[in-house]
Design a protein around this motif. Structure first.
Motif, PDB file in Angstrom:
ATOM      1  N   PHE A   9       0.952  -1.203   0.032  1.00 39.52           N
ATOM      2  CA  PHE A   9      -0.113  -0.049   0.074  1.00 39.52           C
ATOM      3  C   PHE A   9       0.914   1.303   0.247  1.00 39.52           C
ATOM      4  O   PHE A   9       2.003   1.420   0.561  1.00 39.52           O
ATOM      5  CB  PHE A   9      -0.905   0.015   1.394  1.00 39.52           C
ATOM      6  CG  PHE A   9      -1.710  -1.234   1.455  1.00 39.52           C
ATOM      7  CD1 PHE A   9      -2.758  -1.567   0.817  1.00 39.52           C
ATOM      8  CD2 PHE A   9      -1.243  -2.187   2.572  1.00 39.52           C
ATOM      9  CE1 PHE A   9      -3.390  -2.912   1.062  1.00 39.52           C
ATOM     10  CE2 PHE A   9      -2.112  -3.184   2.775  1.00 39.52           C
ATOM     11  CZ  PHE A   9      -2.988  -3.539   1.888  1.00 39.52           C
ATOM     12  N   SER A  57       0.185   5.991  -0.586  1.00 34.81           N
ATOM     13  CA  SER A  57      -0.656   6.666  -0.794  1.00 34.81           C
ATOM     14  C   SER A  57      -0.472   7.580  -2.158  1.00 34.81           C
ATOM     15  O   SER A  57       0.835   7.132  -2.779  1.00 34.81           O
ATOM     16  CB  SER A  57      -0.581   7.950   0.099  1.00 34.81           C
ATOM     17  OG  SER A  57       0.728   8.660   0.009  1.00 34.81           O
ATOM     18  N   GLN A  98       4.145   0.866   8.675  1.00 36.57           N
ATOM     19  CA  GLN A  98       3.982   1.858   7.968  1.00 36.57           C
ATOM     20  C   GLN A  98       4.921   2.988   7.950  1.00 36.57           C
ATOM     21  O   GLN A  98       5.415   3.083   9.404  1.00 36.57           O
ATOM     22  CB  GLN A  98       2.724   2.620   8.521  1.00 36.57           C
ATOM     23  CG  GLN A  98       2.119   3.950   7.700  1.00 36.57           C
ATOM     24  CD  GLN A  98       1.105   4.638   8.494  1.00 36.57           C
ATOM     25  OE1 GLN A  98       1.384   4.958   9.448  1.00 36.57           O
ATOM     26  NE2 GLN A  98      -0.062   5.117   7.729  1.00 36.57           N
ATOM     27  N   THR A 106      -4.236  -3.367   6.141  1.00 35.57           N
ATOM     28  CA  THR A 106      -5.032  -3.292   4.886  1.00 35.57           C
ATOM     29  C   THR A 106      -5.077  -2.112   4.292  1.00 35.57           C
ATOM     30  O   THR A 106      -5.973  -2.189   3.262  1.00 35.57           O
ATOM     31  CB  THR A 106      -6.552  -3.812   5.386  1.00 35.57           C
ATOM     32  OG1 THR A 106      -7.180  -3.050   6.023  1.00 35.57           O
ATOM     33  CG2 THR A 106      -6.292  -5.331   5.879  1.00 35.57           C
ATOM     34  N   GLU A 107      -4.418  -1.027   4.549  1.00 36.63           N
ATOM     35  CA  GLU A 107      -4.545   0.314   3.903  1.00 36.63           C
ATOM     36  C   GLU A 107      -3.265   1.114   4.160  1.00 36.63           C
ATOM     37  O   GLU A 107      -2.555   0.890   5.272  1.00 36.63           O
ATOM     38  CB  GLU A 107      -5.798   0.924   4.133  1.00 36.63           C
ATOM     39  CG  GLU A 107      -5.810   1.280   5.792  1.00 36.63           C
ATOM     40  CD  GLU A 107      -7.178   2.016   5.805  1.00 36.63           C
ATOM     41  OE1 GLU A 107      -7.423   3.269   5.348  1.00 36.63           O
ATOM     42  OE2 GLU A 107      -8.106   1.475   6.636  1.00 36.63           O
ATOM     43  N   TYR A 108      -2.911   2.126   3.520  1.00 35.64           N
ATOM     44  CA  TYR A 108      -1.698   2.795   3.595  1.00 35.64           C
ATOM     45  C   TYR A 108      -1.819   3.814   4.766  1.00 35.64           C
ATOM     46  O   TYR A 108      -0.892   4.247   5.235  1.00 35.64           O
ATOM     47  CB  TYR A 108      -1.405   3.731   2.282  1.00 35.64           C
ATOM     48  CG  TYR A 108      -2.364   4.839   1.856  1.00 35.64           C
ATOM     49  CD1 TYR A 108      -2.427   5.754   2.730  1.00 35.64           C
ATOM     50  CD2 TYR A 108      -3.119   4.418   0.711  1.00 35.64           C
ATOM     51  CE1 TYR A 108      -3.155   6.939   2.091  1.00 35.64           C
ATOM     52  CE2 TYR A 108      -3.941   5.313   0.304  1.00 35.64           C
ATOM     53  CZ  TYR A 108      -4.017   6.550   0.995  1.00 35.64           C
ATOM     54  OH  TYR A 108      -4.598   7.761   0.493  1.00 35.64           O
ATOM     55  N   PRO A 132      -3.918   3.472   8.210  1.00 39.75           N
ATOM     56  CA  PRO A 132      -5.029   2.966   9.123  1.00 39.75           C
ATOM     57  C   PRO A 132      -5.310   3.962  10.416  1.00 39.75           C
ATOM     58  O   PRO A 132      -4.353   4.792  10.736  1.00 39.75           O
ATOM     59  CB  PRO A 132      -4.574   1.725   9.575  1.00 39.75           C
ATOM     60  CG  PRO A 132      -3.042   1.971   9.564  1.00 39.75           C
ATOM     61  CD  PRO A 132      -2.823   2.858   8.412  1.00 39.75           C
TER      62      PRO A 132
END
Length: 329
Positions: A52, A54, A75, A98-100, A102
């Motif tokens: 992930f 952005s 991250q 599960t995302e850049y 969280p």
């Protein structure tokens, strides 16, 4: 399982750079991406992935190998969401992301937030790592010797510890001095370059993957010299040991609080949250702190393998080393 180590440096052909007086958070993200995922010049990457990122590239999530390591996540992001010169970088780990970007209050078994960078003149860097973890070191442009004199620098470990617990599901973490609590700003003292014989270095959860965190400390066997200048080079006689990652404040007689795991077992007998969790990969300590006046960087053959000497964050001597050839033996 033994994993081979790769050493990446600012002076390698094709290496990404920290441009003097213009260093931004995105420069650190680029260095880490090149070393972990892409490779550069003739050097291959460490085999991590970047699942992930952005759209602007100022927030990225990296994952270590799921085949050779825990398959966990970290991250790395610009603190402000922008990319200012001299800006601070945030780093935080978890077994699953599960995302850049969280909501960290909802993430299971997260480490505490670590801050590094924060200075536009940190220019010389070295990343030492494997498919499971890495160290990042970087120093101020005008520093020539091993003592930093409280100037800005970087020194931390991120990845799988060398755990005593088989299949430890929470072995991936961030380790650095005072990484036991969320940090807001970078500091010369928040680093592996400022260790004492007992230093708080992180926050870890139970080995079965449950969210029961405790403050961890590094226990080293030999004397250190974090603030007292100790010049010269030790004799060729080497005694060395591997410091232990331990639960901070553990007492033999305690049965509650920090002295027990979530099932009520004393941590001295527990495999869920053992009093002694493992080693920092590749890290050893030698018996005699020296090198304050010696040129940076210093390497030496110890136990028939080459090691990198961690600089002093203050004016002290140095006696913590990182194996440059093999970890998790």
């Amino acid at each position: 399982m033994s994993l081979p180590v790769t050493v990446y440096r600012w002076d390698d052909p094709g290496a990404p750079q920290l441009p003097n007086s213009q260093v931004k958070p995105s420069h650190y993200i680029d260095i880490i991406k090149k070393c972990l995922v892409d490779g550069y010049g003739a050097k291959a990457s460490l085999g991590w992935t970047m699942p992930f990122v952005s759209p602007d590239g100022f927030k990225a999530v990296f994952r270590n190998s799921s085949a050779e390591a825990s398959g966990s996540y970290v991250q790395i992001k610009c603190k402000t969401g922008a990319d200012p010169v001299g800006g601070v970088v945030y780093l935080q780990t978890a077994p699953l992301l599960t995302e850049y970007d969280p909501d960290w209050t909802t993430i299971n078994c997260a480490s505490k937030r670590f801050a590094f960078g924060g200075n536009s003149r940190i220019t010389k860097w070295c990343l030492i790592g494997t498919s499971a973890g890495f160290y990042l070191f970087a120093i101020y442009d005008s520093k020539l010797t091993m003592k930093m004199g409280t100037s800005a620098h970087v020194a931390f470990f991120c990845g799988d510890i060398d755990s005593f617990v088989p299949n430890d599901l929470n072995r991936f973490t961030l380790l650095s001095y005072a990484a036991h609590a969320d940090q807001i700003s970078a500091s010369w003292s928040l680093s592996l370059a400022y260790l004492s014989p007992v230093s708080v270095i992180g926050f870890m959860h139970e080995s079965n993957g449950t969210n029961h965190g405790k403050i961890m400390e590094l226990l080293s066997q030999f004397i250190t010299s974090p603030t007292t200048t100790t010049n010269g080079v030790p004799s060729e006689f080497r005694v060395y040991s591997r410091p232990l990652i331990s639960i901070d404040g553990y007492t033999v007689t305690g049965t509650t609080g920090i002295n027990a795991d979530s099932e009520g077992t004393r941590i001295g007998d527990s495999s869920l949250h053992p009093a002694y969790r493992g080693h920092v990969p590749g890290l050893i300590q030698t018996q005699a702190p020296r090198y304050s006046d010696q040129l940076w960087p210093q390497t030496s053959m110890i136990g028939e393998q080459e090691h990198w000497l961690i600089h002093s964050g203050h004016n002290g001597g140095c006696n913590f080393w990182v194996n440059m050839e093999s970890w998790y033996d």
